[in-house]
Design a protein around this motif. Structure first.
Motif, PDB file in Angstrom:
ATOM      1  N   UNK A  15       0.992  -1.624  -0.261  1.00 42.02           N
ATOM      2  CA  UNK A  15      -0.253   0.657   0.189  1.00 42.02           C
ATOM      3  C   UNK A  15       0.819   1.205  -0.168  1.00 42.02           C
ATOM      4  N   UNK A  16       1.612   1.336   1.195  1.00 43.35           N
ATOM      5  CA  UNK A  16       2.817   2.315   0.940  1.00 43.35           C
ATOM      6  C   UNK A  16       3.609   2.433  -0.386  1.00 43.35           C
ATOM      7  N   UNK A  17       3.622   1.544  -1.028  1.00 41.18           N
ATOM      8  CA  UNK A  17       4.636   1.441  -2.714  1.00 41.18           C
ATOM      9  C   UNK A  17       3.350   2.128  -3.723  1.00 41.18           C
ATOM     10  N   UNK A  18       2.426   1.712  -3.810  1.00 41.01           N
ATOM     11  CA  UNK A  18       1.020   1.714  -4.304  1.00 41.01           C
ATOM     12  C   UNK A  18       0.923   3.762  -3.839  1.00 41.01           C
ATOM     13  N   UNK A  19       1.239   4.370  -3.341  1.00 35.47           N
ATOM     14  CA  UNK A  19       0.522   5.938  -2.913  1.00 35.47           C
ATOM     15  C   UNK A  19       2.122   6.143  -3.154  1.00 35.47           C
TER      16      UNK A  19
ATOM     17  N   UNK B  36       9.247   4.803  -5.699  1.00 34.43           N
ATOM     18  CA  UNK B  36       9.505   5.579  -7.004  1.00 34.43           C
ATOM     19  C   UNK B  36      10.209   5.847  -8.581  1.00 34.43           C
ATOM     20  N   UNK B  37      11.161   4.117  -9.078  1.00 36.48           N
ATOM     21  CA  UNK B  37      11.241   4.404  -9.526  1.00 36.48           C
ATOM     22  C   UNK B  37       9.910   3.448 -10.875  1.00 36.48           C
ATOM     23  N   UNK B  38       9.121   2.730  -9.986  1.00 35.66           N
ATOM     24  CA  UNK B  38       8.354   1.975 -10.567  1.00 35.66           C
ATOM     25  C   UNK B  38       7.167   3.662 -10.463  1.00 35.66           C
ATOM     26  N   UNK B  39       6.936   4.658 -10.029  1.00 37.78           N
ATOM     27  CA  UNK B  39       5.853   5.923 -10.502  1.00 37.78           C
ATOM     28  C   UNK B  39       6.663   6.424 -11.308  1.00 37.78           C
ATOM     29  N   UNK B  40       8.711   6.786 -11.571  1.00 35.87           N
ATOM     30  CA  UNK B  40       8.812   7.527 -12.586  1.00 35.87           C
ATOM     31  C   UNK B  40       8.846   6.835 -13.976  1.00 35.87           C
ATOM     32  N   UNK B  41       8.793   5.379 -14.168  1.00 34.74           N
ATOM     33  CA  UNK B  41       8.787   4.883 -15.125  1.00 34.74           C
ATOM     34  C   UNK B  41       7.075   4.720 -15.736  1.00 34.74           C
ATOM     35  N   UNK B  42       6.008   4.461 -14.609  1.00 31.04           N
ATOM     36  CA  UNK B  42       4.674   5.076 -15.013  1.00 31.04           C
ATOM     37  C   UNK B  42       3.942   6.584 -15.791  1.00 31.04           C
ATOM     38  N   UNK B  43       4.885   7.568 -15.165  1.00 33.06           N
ATOM     39  CA  UNK B  43       4.826   9.022 -15.209  1.00 33.06           C
ATOM     40  C   UNK B  43       5.391   8.721 -16.389  1.00 33.06           C
ATOM     41  N   UNK B  44       6.512   8.585 -16.811  1.00 33.28           N
ATOM     42  CA  UNK B  44       7.455   9.261 -18.405  1.00 33.28           C
ATOM     43  C   UNK B  44       6.551   8.006 -19.428  1.00 33.28           C
ATOM     44  N   UNK B  45       6.294   6.632 -19.024  1.00 30.89           N
ATOM     45  CA  UNK B  45       5.521   6.384 -20.334  1.00 30.89           C
ATOM     46  C   UNK B  45       4.020   6.644 -20.591  1.00 30.89           C
ATOM     47  N   UNK B  46       3.375   6.998 -18.939  1.00 29.95           N
ATOM     48  CA  UNK B  46       2.141   7.882 -19.661  1.00 29.95           C
ATOM     49  C   UNK B  46       1.647   9.933 -20.744  1.00 29.95           C
TER      50      UNK B  46
ATOM     51  N   UNK C  55       4.293   5.528  -5.110  1.00 28.45           N
ATOM     52  CA  UNK C  55       4.431   5.131  -7.063  1.00 28.45           C
ATOM     53  C   UNK C  55       3.134   6.387  -7.895  1.00 28.45           C
ATOM     54  N   UNK C  56       1.794   6.064  -7.372  1.00 25.69           N
ATOM     55  CA  UNK C  56       0.813   7.049  -7.332  1.00 25.69           C
ATOM     56  C   UNK C  56       1.392   9.222  -7.676  1.00 25.69           C
ATOM     57  N   UNK C  57       2.189   9.007  -6.178  1.00 29.81           N
ATOM     58  CA  UNK C  57       2.270  10.401  -5.983  1.00 29.81           C
ATOM     59  C   UNK C  57       3.730  10.957  -6.822  1.00 29.81           C
ATOM     60  N   UNK C  58       4.293   9.980  -7.084  1.00 31.86           N
ATOM     61  CA  UNK C  58       5.147  10.333  -8.197  1.00 31.86           C
ATOM     62  C   UNK C  58       4.724  10.236  -9.981  1.00 31.86           C
ATOM     63  N   UNK C  59       4.027   9.706 -10.040  1.00 29.13           N
ATOM     64  CA  UNK C  59       3.981   9.715 -11.905  1.00 29.13           C
ATOM     65  C   UNK C  59       3.110  11.144 -11.751  1.00 29.13           C
ATOM     66  N   UNK C  60       1.701  10.293 -11.229  1.00 29.23           N
ATOM     67  CA  UNK C  60       1.274  11.935 -11.131  1.00 29.23           C
ATOM     68  C   UNK C  60       1.948  13.324 -11.238  1.00 29.23           C
ATOM     69  N   UNK C  61       2.114  13.578 -10.110  1.00 30.67           N
ATOM     70  CA  UNK C  61       3.350  14.743  -9.972  1.00 30.67           C
ATOM     71  C   UNK C  61       3.980  15.242 -11.731  1.00 30.67           C
ATOM     72  N   UNK C  62       4.760  14.263 -11.853  1.00 29.49           N
ATOM     73  CA  UNK C  62       5.468  13.849 -12.802  1.00 29.49           C
ATOM     74  C   UNK C  62       4.800  14.749 -14.159  1.00 29.49           C
TER      75      UNK C  62
END
Length: 468
Positions: A19-23, A385-395, A25-32
């Protein structure tokens, strides 16, 4: 070594940490994603705002303008020297445009009338790059147009009077009447019309309906100069369109020959603005300051000198403030993830009290126990952070494809290109911004694990072993 083994074991077996990892991840991806889209919009807006204006703008305080433009141009060149690339005077005022829509009806719109010499305007700004023609039959894109007010003869010949005139003997007295009708239907003075003024966007078909096609007559009404302004009227023929992609400009601005506008106002030789194009790499604020001092010395309190950024300062500042507020609000998502890590780690410390006592009894140091939980927090933050960064950049990379899919699913356009006329959502990934987003997420994750780690490190081994 035991610290890393325990960190890895907790990460694999404690699924609540997911749950913490997902939180994170979502925060980093959204901000990117938000920062990339906002940066893309901001950059595109700055480019188009700068493209519609020159580097430096010299304006008279009075809309009536001044009748000595040659002297002012000489003073500007004297002040800036070889830092100037080109100069272009213009006459700007507000008025009304009446566009015939058939049946004797007119569409009346408030407009900003700009008298220019198109070739001069093209030298001081990106004016020529925003000029387009109405697409011909079978064309999907808008063909580029030349910066000119020339009215092609075909516009007159395409009218009913022109078609009759082509079949009439030039010596026939009736031919003069036809020529007069052609001149009334298609005035000799050309006009470059704002694209949003001459078209109506139809979202359901992604096409634009031209209500003022090329060759049509548009009537302008505007005030004359002097202490007692009077209503003046001018008739112009649409020869091309100005499409900058900024709706506030495309729906307001019309460009006409400056000499004709001066004549209609009874102000031969008057202008109220001079656009200044500086050489690449020049210090715009220094040049503007030098011009301001020179003009103030020669003609006190008559001129306002500003760079294009100063001219559009409130709009650019509003975009920056909006981006900053969004970043603050979105950072709360990562902060929530930090509190989640704090709660999870506190629970683990309580649950593993005996295990901690055993470790300390076997010789584990306070720093070693502290390192277990700090490493755990760092690992959670790093993975998220790494998963969120990857997901954000792909988005960001596929944001337009995602927008198309969402538009199909919802049945309505998510990104309405009628507002800015952008063909796609502009994005700009700034590596420094991505770095501080990821770094901030890691810092929050580690900071949230400090208190539980410190609590675990301070446990007494005997008391921990007696804990139930």
């Amino acid at each position: 070594m035991y610290k890393y083994l325990l960190c890895w074991r907790y990460l694999r077996t404690r699924y609540i940490a997911l749950a913490s990892i997902i939180s994170v991840m979502l925060g980093v991806a959204t901000m990117i994603v938000v920062n990339s889209v906002m940066a893309g919009f901001s950059t595109m807006m700055e480019e188009r705002l700068h493209g519609t204006l020159s580097d430096i703008i010299v304006e008279s305080f009075s809309l009536n303008g001044f009748n000595n433009p040659d002297e002012v141009l000489a003073a500007i060149e004297e002040a800036a020297g070889d830092q100037i690339d080109a100069l272009a005077p213009s006459l700007q005022l507000f008025g009304y445009a009446m566009i015939p829509v058939g049946g004797g009806e007119y569409l009346t719109r408030e407009v900003q009338i700009i008298g220019v010499r198109p070739e001069d305007r093209a030298r001081v700004s990106e004016f020529a790059e925003y000029l387009v023609h109405q697409p011909r039959e079978g064309q999907a894109d808008l063909p580029p147009a030349e910066p000119t007010f020339h009215v092609p003869e075909e516009f007159r010949l395409n009218t009913y009077a022109g078609q009759v005139y082509q079949r009439t003997d030039p010596d026939d007295p009736f031919a003069d009447i036809l020529l007069e009708d052609m001149a009334n239907l298609v005035p000799a003075d050309g006009m470059i019309l704002g694209y949003a003024l001459g078209t109506i966007h139809r979202p359901e078909s992604d096409e634009d309906l031209f209500i003022a096609p090329e060759g049509s007559k548009v009537i302008l009404h505007f005030p004359s100069a002097g202490k007692t302004p009077e209503a003046k009227t001018g008739e112009f023929t649409v020869v091309s369109y100005f499409k900058s992609g900024m709706s506030e400009y495309d729906s307001m601005q019309v460009f006409v020959p400056i000499e004709r506008l001066q004549f209609l106002r009874g102000q031969d030789g008057f202008v109220n603005q001079i656009q200044v194009k500086a050489r690449p790499g020049a210090d715009l604020e220094a040049i503007a300051s030098a011009i301001r001092l020179t003009l103030e010395r020669k003609w006190p309190t008559r001129f306002l000198v500003s760079t294009w950024e100063q001219k559009q300062g409130p709009l650019l500042a509003a975009v920056q403030v909006e981006q900053n507020i969004l970043n603050i609000l979105l950072s709360f998502i990562i902060a929530v993830a930090g509190f989640g890590i704090l709660g999870i780690f506190s629970m683990i410390v309580v649950e593993k009290t005996k295990d901690i006592g055993i470790l300390k009894a076997l010789g584990a140091s306070d720093s070693g126990v502290r390192g277990i939980f700090l490493g755990y927090g760092l690992t959670l933050g790093l993975v998220g952070s790494l998963v969120g960064m990857t997901g954000g950049l792909l988005f960001v990379r596929y944001i337009n494809e995602i927008e198309d899919a969402l538009s199909v699913m919802t049945g309505r356009k998510v990104f309405d290109d009628a507002i800015y006329y952008f063909p796609e959502i502009p994005t700009l990934v700034e590596p420094l911004t991505v770095a501080w987003i990821v770094g901030g997420a890691l810092l929050i994750a580690v900071a949230a694990s400090v208190w539980p780690a410190q609590r675990a490190a301070r446990m007494h081994p005997v008391k921990s072993l007696r804990y139930e």
